[in-house]
Scaffold this active site. Sequence first.
Site, PDB file in Angstrom:
ATOM      1  N   GLU A   1      -9.978   5.872   4.838  1.00 62.96           N
ATOM      2  CA  GLU A   1     -10.504   4.735   5.580  1.00 62.96           C
ATOM      3  C   GLU A   1      -9.409   3.666   5.654  1.00 62.96           C
ATOM      4  O   GLU A   1      -8.466   3.712   4.880  1.00 62.96           O
ATOM      5  CB  GLU A   1     -11.703   4.151   4.842  1.00 62.96           C
ATOM      6  CG  GLU A   1     -11.377   3.213   3.660  1.00 62.96           C
ATOM      7  CD  GLU A   1     -10.681   3.860   2.475  1.00 62.96           C
ATOM      8  OE1 GLU A   1     -10.742   5.112   2.342  1.00 62.96           O
ATOM      9  OE2 GLU A   1     -10.055   3.124   1.675  1.00 62.96           O
TER      10      GLU A   1
ATOM     11  N   LYS B   1       0.803  -1.231   0.000  1.00 61.48           N
ATOM     12  CA  LYS B   1       0.000   0.000   0.000  1.00 61.48           C
ATOM     13  C   LYS B   1       0.833   1.276   0.000  1.00 61.48           C
ATOM     14  O   LYS B   1       0.371   2.304  -0.484  1.00 61.48           O
ATOM     15  CB  LYS B   1      -0.968  -0.009   1.184  1.00 61.48           C
ATOM     16  CG  LYS B   1      -2.088  -1.025   0.989  1.00 61.48           C
ATOM     17  CD  LYS B   1      -3.286  -0.710   1.833  1.00 61.48           C
ATOM     18  CE  LYS B   1      -4.425  -1.664   1.537  1.00 61.48           C
ATOM     19  NZ  LYS B   1      -4.153  -3.023   2.082  1.00 61.48           N
TER      20      LYS B   1
ATOM     21  N   SER C   1       1.545  -9.784  -1.051  1.00 65.90           N
ATOM     22  CA  SER C   1       1.211  -8.362  -0.892  1.00 65.90           C
ATOM     23  C   SER C   1       1.645  -7.775   0.444  1.00 65.90           C
ATOM     24  O   SER C   1       1.875  -6.573   0.535  1.00 65.90           O
ATOM     25  CB  SER C   1      -0.297  -8.167  -1.077  1.00 65.90           C
ATOM     26  OG  SER C   1      -1.027  -9.032  -0.222  1.00 65.90           O
TER      27      SER C   1
HETATM   28  C1  LIG Z   1      -5.092  -4.073   1.905  1.00 65.04           C
HETATM   29  C2  LIG Z   1      -4.391  -5.309   1.605  1.00 65.04           C
HETATM   30  C3  LIG Z   1      -4.825  -6.154   0.562  1.00 65.04           C
HETATM   31  C4  LIG Z   1      -6.083  -5.896  -0.214  1.00 65.04           C
HETATM   32  O1  LIG Z   1      -6.093  -4.723  -0.966  1.00 65.04           O
HETATM   33  P1  LIG Z   1      -6.012  -4.738  -2.540  1.00 65.04           P
HETATM   34  O2  LIG Z   1      -6.394  -3.351  -2.909  1.00 65.04           O
HETATM   35  O3  LIG Z   1      -6.974  -5.757  -3.046  1.00 65.04           O
HETATM   36  O4  LIG Z   1      -4.622  -5.072  -2.907  1.00 65.04           O
HETATM   37  C5  LIG Z   1      -4.079  -7.260   0.279  1.00 65.04           C
HETATM   38  N1  LIG Z   1      -2.970  -7.570   0.976  1.00 65.04           N
HETATM   39  C6  LIG Z   1      -2.525  -6.806   1.979  1.00 65.04           C
HETATM   40  C7  LIG Z   1      -1.302  -7.216   2.712  1.00 65.04           C
HETATM   41  C8  LIG Z   1      -3.211  -5.643   2.332  1.00 65.04           C
HETATM   42  O5  LIG Z   1      -2.768  -4.899   3.312  1.00 65.04           O
END
Ligand SMILES: *Cc1c(COP(=O)(O)O)cnc(C)c1O
Length: 400
Positions: free
Chosen positions: A114, A92, A380
């Site tokens: 948010e 993010k 992610s």
């Molecule tokens: C917020 C988050 C997601 C989901 O958000 P996307 O916009 O779908 O990428 C996925 N993995 C992690 C580690 C997150 O913090």
Amino acid sequence: MGYLKQHPDKDGYFGEFGGAFLPPQLESQFADINRAYLTLGRSADFLNELRYIRKHYQGRPTPVYYAHNLSREAGAHIYLKREDLNHTGAHKLNHCMAEALLAKHMGKTKLIAETGAGQHGVALATAAAYFGMACEIHMGEIDIAKESPNVTRMKLLGAEVVPVSFGGRSLKEAVDSAFESYLGQADTALFAIGSVVGPHPFPLMVRDFQSVIGTEAREQFIEMVGELPDQVGACVGGGSNAMGLFSAFLDDEGVGLNGIEPLGRGTALGEHSATMTFGKPGMIHGFKCLLLSDDDGNPAPVHSIASGLDYPGVGPEHSFLKTEGKVSYHAISDDETLAAFYKLSRLEGIIPALESAHAVAWAIKHGQANPGQTILINLSGRGDKDIDYVTETFGFEAKA
Ligand SMILES: *Cc1c(COP(=O)(O)O)cnc(C)c1O
């Protein structure tokens, strides 16, 4: 002309999805943001400053890692794009630093957002600290209880955390609450949306800011393996990390693209957050997308073991890519996710975020069914935020 240049159209539509459905008092603000993004946001100065931040502050490029033990067990070759190693522990920050940089160029002094799992809030609070801006984060009470380390982080970083106590007290209500607050201070603040969702231009802007994941990963993968992967996969909440990864592969005919969404506890409405599998076209938070809705068309309650994935809508571009058949979407249950969470920890020494563990679970399943394939997964985020919840609720091992 490549895919990315053609989508969205100038009004922010991906086929029938997207657009900007705003209260009249916000229309000019969003037009300003759009104009700023298309001019300032694509200027050489902006891109150079962003490149500097990514290299020297965020620690990019993040590596691609061949998960050798997991691969042996799955019978296929699984590679992980290590967004968990990005500063603050998730992807993010890629769009938050860029959104904050845009806010700075626009002369704003405050960032509002948010947050679900708290990752977006932490990333935005980090960006606010870096740029010396004020920061206001809205978060559902359920998520506050579940993700307390992230709440502590946001406060340490200087952000104001606003608890949201109405409705399902989760991500959807947090968006409503943040939007409400933004309405009153749109002249001096930027509403920094946390995914490829919301009114135009956010789905476009956040995709472009996240595309660094795919650009790096595609190059790194080719360098390691000598060719493109057979399959690429990422978890989908709003869909930003997935769009970031997919963006580099959308013109590669031979590469299978896979979005992995949460099946939660089962297929009944309210037990999952599998928008792509069960959703119908609808409207939420000012844009059109596939949506989980009740009989009256209102957004339905959703569940996932991963707070960052429990949103009843999804990015308009994912909705489009699904109806076009360009991306396959798969639903993975809470139990399968937990098994992958434990497995990656034990086999590779990498504790994944529960969100990311959905994608890992799919990779294992897909690898077992398609031996020998190469699979590139976006990891992610890291799982530090989830370890207390997981171990206190489920213990230290997967149930047999
Ligand atoms: C917020 C988050 C997601 C989901 O958000 P996307 O916009 O779908 O990428 C996925 N993995 C992690 C580690 C997150 O913090």
